[in-house]
Write a protein that holds these residues in place. Structure first.
Motif, PDB file in Angstrom:
ATOM      1  N   ILE A  58       0.750  -1.238  -0.079  1.00  0.00           N
ATOM      2  CA  ILE A  58      -0.115   0.224  -0.033  1.00  0.00           C
ATOM      3  C   ILE A  58       1.151   1.190   0.117  1.00  0.00           C
ATOM      4  O   ILE A  58       1.685   1.229   0.891  1.00  0.00           O
ATOM      5  N   ARG A  59       0.697   2.191  -0.879  1.00  0.00           N
ATOM      6  CA  ARG A  59       1.312   3.391  -0.997  1.00  0.00           C
ATOM      7  C   ARG A  59       0.369   4.331  -0.699  1.00  0.00           C
ATOM      8  O   ARG A  59      -0.662   4.604  -1.161  1.00  0.00           O
ATOM      9  N   PHE A  60       0.173   5.234   0.424  1.00  0.00           N
ATOM     10  CA  PHE A  60      -0.570   6.171   0.945  1.00  0.00           C
ATOM     11  C   PHE A  60       0.055   7.166   1.659  1.00  0.00           C
ATOM     12  O   PHE A  60       0.518   7.196   2.594  1.00  0.00           O
TER      13      PHE A  60
ATOM     14  N   ASP B 160      -6.930   3.264   8.888  1.00  0.00           N
ATOM     15  CA  ASP B 160      -8.019   4.035   9.756  1.00  0.00           C
ATOM     16  C   ASP B 160      -8.388   5.396   9.110  1.00  0.00           C
ATOM     17  O   ASP B 160      -8.131   6.715   9.790  1.00  0.00           O
ATOM     18  N   VAL B 161      -8.787   5.188   8.017  1.00  0.00           N
ATOM     19  CA  VAL B 161      -9.182   6.550   7.212  1.00  0.00           C
ATOM     20  C   VAL B 161     -10.446   6.429   6.490  1.00  0.00           C
ATOM     21  O   VAL B 161     -10.978   5.186   6.523  1.00  0.00           O
ATOM     22  N   ASN B 162     -11.305   7.282   6.148  1.00  0.00           N
ATOM     23  CA  ASN B 162     -12.242   7.119   5.531  1.00  0.00           C
ATOM     24  C   ASN B 162     -12.347   6.516   4.101  1.00  0.00           C
ATOM     25  O   ASN B 162     -11.210   6.766   3.446  1.00  0.00           O
ATOM     26  N   ARG B 163     -13.057   5.532   3.621  1.00  0.00           N
ATOM     27  CA  ARG B 163     -12.985   5.020   2.421  1.00  0.00           C
ATOM     28  C   ARG B 163     -12.921   5.881   1.150  1.00  0.00           C
ATOM     29  O   ARG B 163     -12.247   5.628   0.226  1.00  0.00           O
ATOM     30  N   ASP B 164     -13.520   7.150   1.309  1.00  0.00           N
ATOM     31  CA  ASP B 164     -13.348   7.859   0.143  1.00  0.00           C
ATOM     32  C   ASP B 164     -12.112   8.369  -0.202  1.00  0.00           C
ATOM     33  O   ASP B 164     -11.729   8.966  -1.442  1.00  0.00           O
ATOM     34  N   ARG B 165     -11.146   8.410   0.773  1.00  0.00           N
ATOM     35  CA  ARG B 165      -9.709   8.982   0.624  1.00  0.00           C
ATOM     36  C   ARG B 165      -9.021   8.090  -0.285  1.00  0.00           C
ATOM     37  O   ARG B 165      -7.926   8.198  -0.902  1.00  0.00           O
TER      38      ARG B 165
ATOM     39  N   VAL C 184     -11.936  -4.334  -1.334  1.00  0.00           N
ATOM     40  CA  VAL C 184     -10.631  -4.163  -1.030  1.00  0.00           C
ATOM     41  C   VAL C 184     -10.460  -2.878  -0.395  1.00  0.00           C
ATOM     42  O   VAL C 184      -9.604  -2.689   0.589  1.00  0.00           O
ATOM     43  N   LYS C 185     -10.560  -1.927  -1.223  1.00  0.00           N
ATOM     44  CA  LYS C 185     -10.507  -0.469  -0.696  1.00  0.00           C
ATOM     45  C   LYS C 185     -11.053  -0.332   0.658  1.00  0.00           C
ATOM     46  O   LYS C 185     -10.444   0.455   1.632  1.00  0.00           O
ATOM     47  N   GLU C 186     -12.050  -1.036   1.184  1.00  0.00           N
ATOM     48  CA  GLU C 186     -12.962  -0.855   2.245  1.00  0.00           C
ATOM     49  C   GLU C 186     -12.223  -1.302   3.401  1.00  0.00           C
ATOM     50  O   GLU C 186     -11.812  -0.710   4.546  1.00  0.00           O
ATOM     51  N   GLN C 187     -11.393  -2.256   3.103  1.00  0.00           N
ATOM     52  CA  GLN C 187     -10.491  -3.110   4.102  1.00  0.00           C
ATOM     53  C   GLN C 187      -9.220  -2.380   4.200  1.00  0.00           C
ATOM     54  O   GLN C 187      -9.004  -2.065   5.369  1.00  0.00           O
ATOM     55  N   VAL C 188      -8.574  -1.951   3.295  1.00  0.00           N
ATOM     56  CA  VAL C 188      -7.411  -1.036   3.580  1.00  0.00           C
ATOM     57  C   VAL C 188      -7.692   0.136   4.083  1.00  0.00           C
ATOM     58  O   VAL C 188      -7.020   0.469   5.213  1.00  0.00           O
ATOM     59  N   ALA C 189      -8.908   0.935   3.855  1.00  0.00           N
ATOM     60  CA  ALA C 189      -9.242   2.060   4.738  1.00  0.00           C
ATOM     61  C   ALA C 189      -9.450   1.835   6.138  1.00  0.00           C
ATOM     62  O   ALA C 189      -8.973   2.472   6.952  1.00  0.00           O
ATOM     63  N   ARG C 190      -9.980   0.723   6.380  1.00  0.00           N
ATOM     64  CA  ARG C 190     -10.251   0.218   7.953  1.00  0.00           C
ATOM     65  C   ARG C 190      -8.625  -0.057   8.416  1.00  0.00           C
ATOM     66  O   ARG C 190      -8.380   0.352   9.728  1.00  0.00           O
ATOM     67  N   HIS C 191      -7.722  -0.698   7.845  1.00  0.00           N
ATOM     68  CA  HIS C 191      -6.544  -0.849   8.096  1.00  0.00           C
ATOM     69  C   HIS C 191      -5.692   0.494   8.316  1.00  0.00           C
ATOM     70  O   HIS C 191      -4.943   0.555   9.314  1.00  0.00           O
TER      71      HIS C 191
END
Length: 66
Positions: A4-6, A38-43, A29-36
């Motif tokens: 993940i590059r964020f 700790d950001v909103n999925r829209d990011r 996948v994006k939903e799970q990454v956002a949870r990991h």
């Protein structure tokens, strides 16, 4: 493996850590990454999920050239 590059950070995690499997679509996948992260999925809305032949995933911002 999931790379993940964020926002200037690079993180490598396993699919198990994220709670994902090979059959999941990009939205899930994006939903799970956002949870990991700790950001909103829209990011992650404009992020690309690159599914490599090896089975690895790369989640990254969309590349803009020029």
């Amino acid at each position: 493996m999931v790379h993940i590059r964020f926002e200037g950070r690079s993180v490598d995690v396993t699919e198990t850590q994220l709670g994902i499997n090979a059959g999941m679509n990009d939205v899930a996948v994006k939903e799970q990454v956002a949870r990991h992260l700790d950001v909103n999925r829209d990011r992650l809305e404009t992020y690309i999920i690159d599914r490599r032949p090896s089975g690895d995933l790369i989640i990254r911002p969309e590349a803009v050239y020029g």
